[in-house]
Each structure stands twice: as structure tokens, then as C-alpha cells.
Design an enzyme around this catalytic site. Sequence first.
Site, short mmCIF file in Angstrom:
data_model
loop_
_atom_site.label_atom_id
_atom_site.label_comp_id
_atom_site.label_asym_id
_atom_site.label_seq_id
_atom_site.Cartn_x
_atom_site.Cartn_y
_atom_site.Cartn_z
N LYS A 12 0.87 -1.19 0.00
CA LYS A 12 0.00 0.00 0.00
C LYS A 12 0.90 1.23 0.00
CE LYS A 12 -3.72 2.10 2.78
NZ LYS A 12 -4.58 1.95 3.97
N SER A 26 -9.57 2.38 3.39
CA SER A 26 -8.70 3.16 2.54
C SER A 26 -7.78 2.30 1.67
CB SER A 26 -7.86 4.13 3.35
OG SER A 26 -7.03 3.43 4.22
N SER A 36 -9.82 -0.13 7.51
CA SER A 36 -9.29 0.03 6.15
C SER A 36 -8.67 -1.19 5.52
CB SER A 36 -8.27 1.17 6.13
OG SER A 36 -8.94 2.38 6.37
#
Lengths: 484, 96, 496
Positions: free
Chosen positions: A77, A152, A176
Site C-alpha cells: 500500500k 482506505s 481500512s
Amino acid sequence: MLHNLNIGELAERLGKRQISSVELTRHFLGRIERLNPALNAFITLTATRALEDAASADRRLEMGERGPLLGIPLIHKDIFCTEGVRTSCGSRMLDNFVAPYDATVVARLKAAGTVMLGKSNMDEFAMGSSNETSYYGPVKNPWNTAKVPGGSSGGSAAATAARLAPFATGTDTGGSIRQPAALTGVTGLKPTYGRVSRFGLVAFASSLDQAGVFARSAADAATVLQLMAGFDPKDSTSVDAPVPDYSAALGAPLKGLKIGLLREFFDGLEARNAALIHDALKIYRGLGAETLEVSLPHLPLSVPTYYVVAPAECSSNLSRFDGVRYGYRCDRPKDLADLYTRSRGEGFGAEVKRRIMTGTYVLSAGYFDAYYLKAQKVRRLITDDFRAAFQQVDLVISPTTPTPAFDIGAKMHDPVTMYLNDIYTIGANLAGLPGVSLPCGFVDQLPMGLQLVGPHFSEAKLLNAAHQFQQATDWHRHAPRGYE
Amino acid sequence: MSLTRQDVEKIAHLARLSITEQEMPVYVTSLSSIVNFVDELSQAQVGSVVPMAHPLDGQHQRLRPDAVSESDHHEKYQQNAPAVAAGLYVVPRVID
Amino acid sequence: MSGWEVVIGLEIHAQLATNSKIFSGSATAYGAPPNTQADLIDLAYPGVLPVLNEEAVRMAVKFGLAIGATVAQRSVFARKNYFYPDLPKGYQISQYELPVVARGSLKVMLDDGTVKTIGITRAHLEEDAGKSLHEGLANATGIDLNRAGTPLLEIVSEPDMRSAKEAVAYMKKIHTLVRYLEICDGNMQEGSFRCDANVSVRPKGQEKFGTRAEIKNLNSFRFVEKAIQYEVTRQIELIDSGGTVIQETRLYDSDKDETRSMRSKEEANDYRYFPDPDLLPLEITPSFIEDVRATLPELPDDKAARYAKVFALSAYDAGVLCASRELGAYFESVVAGLSAAPGANALPGANASAAKLAANWVMGELSSALNRDNVDVGRSRVTAAQLTGLLLRIVDETISGKIAKEVFEAMWSEGKPADAIIEAKGLRQITDSGAIEAVIDAVIAANPKQLADYRAGKDKLFGFFVGQVMKATAGKANPAQLNELLKTRLDGAKHA
């Protein structure tokens, strides 16, 4: 097909030299080239570096070295600092930022011989539940590209579901990892707070953030967690506790395991969603577990609590982005005040600015007691509720999300509507508890997830419970059409 | 509880965020909505509960030995800097 | 001034003398080229985290014990949020509600010899900010973050001081103490020891405090005194002319000898303090405290009391000699040298006279020379052994006390021991009676009028003759012998 093999199978083939890491990497890079444009799951692709890393992994394999992740490709990420590679956090503020160091998580996975394919798209600075706030555009859900993948960590979730890599890292502050895992039909694990180092993970809310993993099975997640977990002296909140063998714990029978169904969230839950959870409970009972109801009376306050604590911490954590030492600087600042306000005003997107301002407000003189202090007190009550529940049960179960994936753009008009997506996941962050989301069925042809939450440092039990469910069902093997 | 435009201007200033004229009413509305939402906390009965700053109780700060472990990498780090002169980070003149 | 009472509190920031910074492993050494001692943590890069330096905690505890304060079993680090270019994170990690050291006190000796107890509200750990440089940059400021992250101990006094002189005495005592404890080098030029003064006035007898102004970053004892004096006058004049004192931050301008308002800090800052989530509560166990207590040196007050007793010195003299551990050590070394010398007077009281002699010279000639050349006693150009050597020559009457001062100056500038200089300059005292008498006779012969006046009853002229003989002998005549022989000669002739 290579991209449908699990990590253990890939490691075996690499070990037997049936395939090389370079071939495996090329396979995934090829898929990314073909399939990512429709998903926008990546911010930065690191193809050249990946092939170099793969070649180096191959050399190690040639020398006879073996390891569970040696030569296995992954995606990070874009919130993890990766040395020499842009780390943008999905923001214009860091669009030009090349990290000069590796996050501890990145370094550990690198040392294990993984191959980084690229940095995945995410909600800006991890603030969002739909991956629609990214400076680099929204991520599409591979199950239906008109829908969000969740956030997210939307990019990591979508990429894992689309089989663009065997696994991906993510972070979870209010859900998330778990929420996008549920919306994209993959397994997502948020470890106990302090289990995995936060050093090099760009901070959103320091007392809530945890790094974790997306994979297509709990068994794969266990393999990855094994290498991510452990004490880091560079992180003062990192816990110095031994890391059990998570893979060895898989396979323990569930007889006698007590699973608690969260009473508070079944009112108003859509019937089809509720049905999936009840079906799951039947499976668990079939495996020998006992299911009962538990009550966490303060849990309904978890969302407002979170939306005081998280913005408060982030308003302070994001003050370092000021256009002085790195990152975006506005054009021709006329004085210092202008440098600050325009670099930050132009560098940050709307949701980030909203959260910074909310946080500034709840910490400000006159409001601190009513908001911040009050929220931290409610946080303790929620934590105590969980502690009491875990006196009666081993794990708590709930849906991961109230609904399946919604349309891109559907919830952007009112922040509060978006915030309510996190209603099932936030409690675990406030209490620092580990949680896993695993696929448990479909509603309107979109995946749904069930969530298991356990006491601190119960990842082994959690992953085993998830694993046993995945031995008895095959929801986790479904692939979105076109990505099989 | 609604926020006024002045409230938002004050907060934006504390947070050093520029807000344009067009954006201002949108922020006033959305921030008011958020504050309204979190006001639900005012209903909570908390008694004498101790606020929780860290999720894991009973932990305390580790101490690090006093050793110099870092060396000079300013050239590498300053590659990311928007404006540098003679090794210094440059900003518009600060007046005391 | 009469009718007004001055109320002063001082906030002192002492840089702790650790090797590395409080939350990072960067070096803390002074004077490095810009940004060469600023790592990713000091630069507030994304993703970095603070880890606390153990030595900084020890030093804080040491200080707490030395001022008789309670050391907190549990203290918390808090973020103080504000924007300034020398503050890279946009917040300073400090301590707010739960500091590591709670209430203590310090006895301070004032100029007139009285002792006042000044309360210390608290002392807490925090990190220093970087530096802003304006020279050579047109319309811009350059930021150097080498200093960012250096550990500070912020020492907050109660508003117990009632004059600028009291404030300076307190500041000097803290300065002495932190150097005794070896937790701070006290170098004010380099910024290791800085002081903010909170000053207010109120009509005598009024209980309520007046509004205070804060004068920031005073880095010398002299400036503290002058800044406070200016500020007191300013506030009194302001109130007398019908104005009101505003609570604000001011800077002292040493060129103009005045304080003025700090423009950038005029707006009230809302620091939004909250516990730092990246740092866990600091727990200090009783055994940690005892470990630290075992490392405490003899504290200045205890040493001064010991000196006064053992060396029969006045409280004031003892206090001066204890201003630094090094000065005290120097003094003790000289006393020991004098007492151990062969032929040293073994009579009772000899120790006291050796101590008195040593004290006079250390507080006198030595301190003057150190001040004049702006040098620490550790870098004295006359060592304790060398000074001992000089003083022994007074004791054994090789030279007079007056000549010894000349010798000292020569020792200081040439770096040579006393004997070498006495020989080279031929400064030995003349103790040969015959030689002295010869000079006396010559002087008497050359001054018949004064002789006649003396014999006629002008006794004061005795001093004239002494002076003339001293002049003729370049000061080397033994004063005691001279007096005796001169009196005999002058009087003897009287009776002739």
C-alpha cells in the site's frame, strides 16, 4: 493458473525450481499491464526493480535457500515508505516524495525475499472507506467496476481480488483492511495493536493504525503475518512479545470454541446480510463451535468516538506537511503564512482537510474536555465491553460491513454517511484488538464478508477459525469475472 | 451544534489551511454535520472512567541507551527539499 | 519604585548533556555544519517514530533529587501543537499535566548574605527546536535542524523572586547546580542554558498578582538583570500613566537595553496539548531512583557548609568557592598543597590560615584573571600546583604578598612556575638586615627635612620613609624587618 495458486503452492514450485521468481514476476506484471487500467489499483509500478528483486531471489533459491516468501511477488500500500520509490499516500502532498528509507514491514518482507510489483492506490492519507479520495483517481471494484472496492486500502484489496499479486499489504485504522477485503471478496487481517511495527507507516491516527495483509486465504495471511509480526525497537508502541507459529496453529479443531454474535448490530441489518451471518454460524456449529449472543452496550458509540480520536491525532500527525523539507510546496509563496496555508490547502484534498479541521476543533481550548477527553473515556468503556465479552466467548462475530459495495460517487455528498460504513470494524481499532474479514457469500452478486474479532494477541486462534471456515466453504475461491 | 463561518476560519487558521471563498460554505456545512454527529458522545454516561490514550493497558515507555547511531546523510535527505541553500532549508523571511 | 512590589518567576531551559538526542540517535555536539546532525526523526519525515533516551531521564531524575522534589512514578509526554519553521513536526514533544519532576526548592544566597528559599514548581523533559538563520539570505530564512531534538529540561520556578538581583542569584544557583550534577554544560553563549523571565508588578500589600509579561531567551546573567530592570520600570511607568500591562511575550534588545513586543507571538496560541500517542507513559521505579541517587555528587550547599566548617571560612566565601565543582577542587588542592608542604606550620589554626590564604587568592587574583580572559578554571593558565608554589613563597617569606601579585601576573602570561619568575626577575625579598640598614641610611641621608619633621613629632612621615625604602629596593625589602630597622634608626637617632 499461476495466479490462482496459494502462497504455499507457489513456494513449493519455486523451491522445486519448476518456475523461477522472474517468470512468476513476469506473469503478474503481464496481468497488471492488461487488467490494472480498468481498476486503477496502482499509483506506482516498479517493474524494473521487481525483475531485479526476482533475479536476486532466484540466485538465493539456486544456492539452496528456502523460505515461505522467497521469490513471491507482493504489492505494498502506498502508505509504507519504500526506499528509492515514490511514496505518495494517495496525495498531491507527496506526489513528488521519494522515500529515503524502508518501513520496518517493507524491510522484513524484503529480507524474506519478496518481490515488490508496485505501490497500491489508497484513500488520501488513509482517510476514507471507498478509495474515492485519492489524488490519483478512484479504484474500481473488480467484481463491478461501477462500484467502490472499499477503503482506505482499496488498491491492495482490488489487486488481490483481481489476482494481480498473491498478497498485498494494507493498513487498518478504522477498518481500512477489513472493509475493503469484505467488499472485494478476499481475506483481510488487522493484527493486534503493537503486533506489527508502525515505523515507516505514514501515520494517520497513531493509537489506531496497524499494518496488516490482504490474501486469498487465512492460511496465506498466516504465512505473511509470520514475517511481518514482531517487536521493533524503533516503534515505542511495538510490543515485545513472542510471535507464535501461526501456520502451525492452523488445523486445530474448533470443538469447544465459543463464538459470540454481536447483539447490538442486528437491528436494522438488511435481511440478506443477516442471513449470510446466520449461515456462517451454522457452519461453525457444524465444526464443533458453540455460538451465543454477546452484548457490547457501548459499541454503538464507537463511530462518533472514532471520529473524534482519529481526526484529533491526524490533525497533529499531518502538521509536518508544510512545504519546507519535502513534499508539495505552493508556487511563489509571498510570506511564511502563505507558504503554509497554500502548500497545505493545495496539497491536501477535501476529506483530509475536513478531518484535520475536525481534529483541530476537538482539541481546541474550550472543546477538549467535551470531545477529546470524553471520547477517550468512551473508548475505555468500549474496550471494557470487549473484555467482558471475552470472558464469555473466545471470538466475536459480525458482518464486516452493513452493505455490499456501493456505487462510486454515491456517498461523497455527506461525510457522515460515508463514516457509517465503518460501524462494525471501528470497535476493534479503538480497543486494539485483532480482526479478520473473510468472504461469506454474495448479495446482489457482490461479495460480503464476515468479521471475527479476538482478544489481544489471539491471531493464531482467529486465523485458525477463519481457516477452518475456508476448509468447509469455498466463498474465498470465487474470482471476479475476467480475473480468474 | 452548528459551526459558523468564523468558527471555520479560526480552525482553518490554527491548522494553516487555505480555504477559498467557494469552498467555505461547503466546509461550514460538512464540518457542522460532523460535529453534530460526534455530539452524540455528550449523551454517554462515563462516570469517573480514566481516559484511554493507548489501546494496550499496562504498557510503559521503553528507554533507549544514549548512543549516537545516526550519521550525516543531509545530501540524500535534501534531495526531497523544495528549497535548500548552503545546507539550510529555505523559507520566506521569518520575522520575530 | 516605592509602593510597588516586583514579582518574578523564571523558566530555565537547560540542554541536557547527553550524547544523542532525546528521541533519536543523532549526535548533539555543538557547531556542526547545518543539517548534518539531523536524521529522519529530527527532520520529521513521514512514518518516523520517537524512542526515549534513557540518559535524559536519568538526568532529569538527578535534578529532581538535588532540589528535593518528588520524582513522578508515572509521567506523560504531550504534544504542544504550533507552526514554526524550526519545529519540523508542527508540534513539540513536551510534558504537560504529568511532568517527570514535581515541586522542589532551592536555597539561594543573596548579595547581602541572606539566604532565601525559592520554590520550583516543576521540571519536565522536552525537545529543543532547530535554528532560524537570516544572514546572507535575501528576504528569506534558512533553517538548521541540528539542534532540533536535543533534550531540554525545563525548570519552572514559583513566582518567588522580588527583584532582578534575586532572579540572577537564583539563575546562578541553578547554573551551578546543573553543572555540579554534570547534566548540563551551562554554556550560555552556545545556548545550552537559556532563561525566560515572567515579570509583573503589584502595589505593595496587594495579594493578587499583576499581569505578567514574558521576556524570552535571555542568555546571560547580565542580560537577565538588565532586562528585568527595564521591564519593571516600563510596567510601573505604564501603570502610573494610566495604562495597563498586556500579557505578552517580549524580547530583550541588549544594544538598546530595552524590551519590545514579539510580533509573531502576539496572537494567543492554542497549543491543543494532548498525550502523545507515539510514546507510552514513562514509569520510574523506586530502584531506578535509588540508582540515580547513588550517582549524586556532593551538592553545592553541602560543600559550602563543609568548607565553612572545616576551613573556618565565612558562609559567603564558602559559597563563592563552591560556585563550580572545578573551582572548589582547585581551592581544596591548594589548601592541601600548603598544608602538606615541609615546614608547614603545624600549630593549631595553621589549616585555617592556609585556607584563608588560599581562599583570598582563589577568590581574588585567580578569579580576576579567569574573568578577564573569559576562561573556565579548568583552563586556568596557573594550575593549582603552581599557585600553591607561589603561596608557599609568601609563607616562607621569600617574597612579600605584594610582590607575589606581580609574580602571579607574570606566571599567568608566561606560563612559568613561581620560582622561575622570582629568580629571573630577581624578586627575592631582601632579608639581610645589613643591606636593609644600608638603604635606610641612604634614604635618611637623602631626606634631612623629613627626618627633622619626623623627629619633631610628625609620626605619619614613617610611611614616607617606608615608601622610599621600598622604592629603592623595588619593593623587595621584607616589610616586617624594614619596619623594625627603620623605627630603630629613626627613633635611635631621635635619642641620639
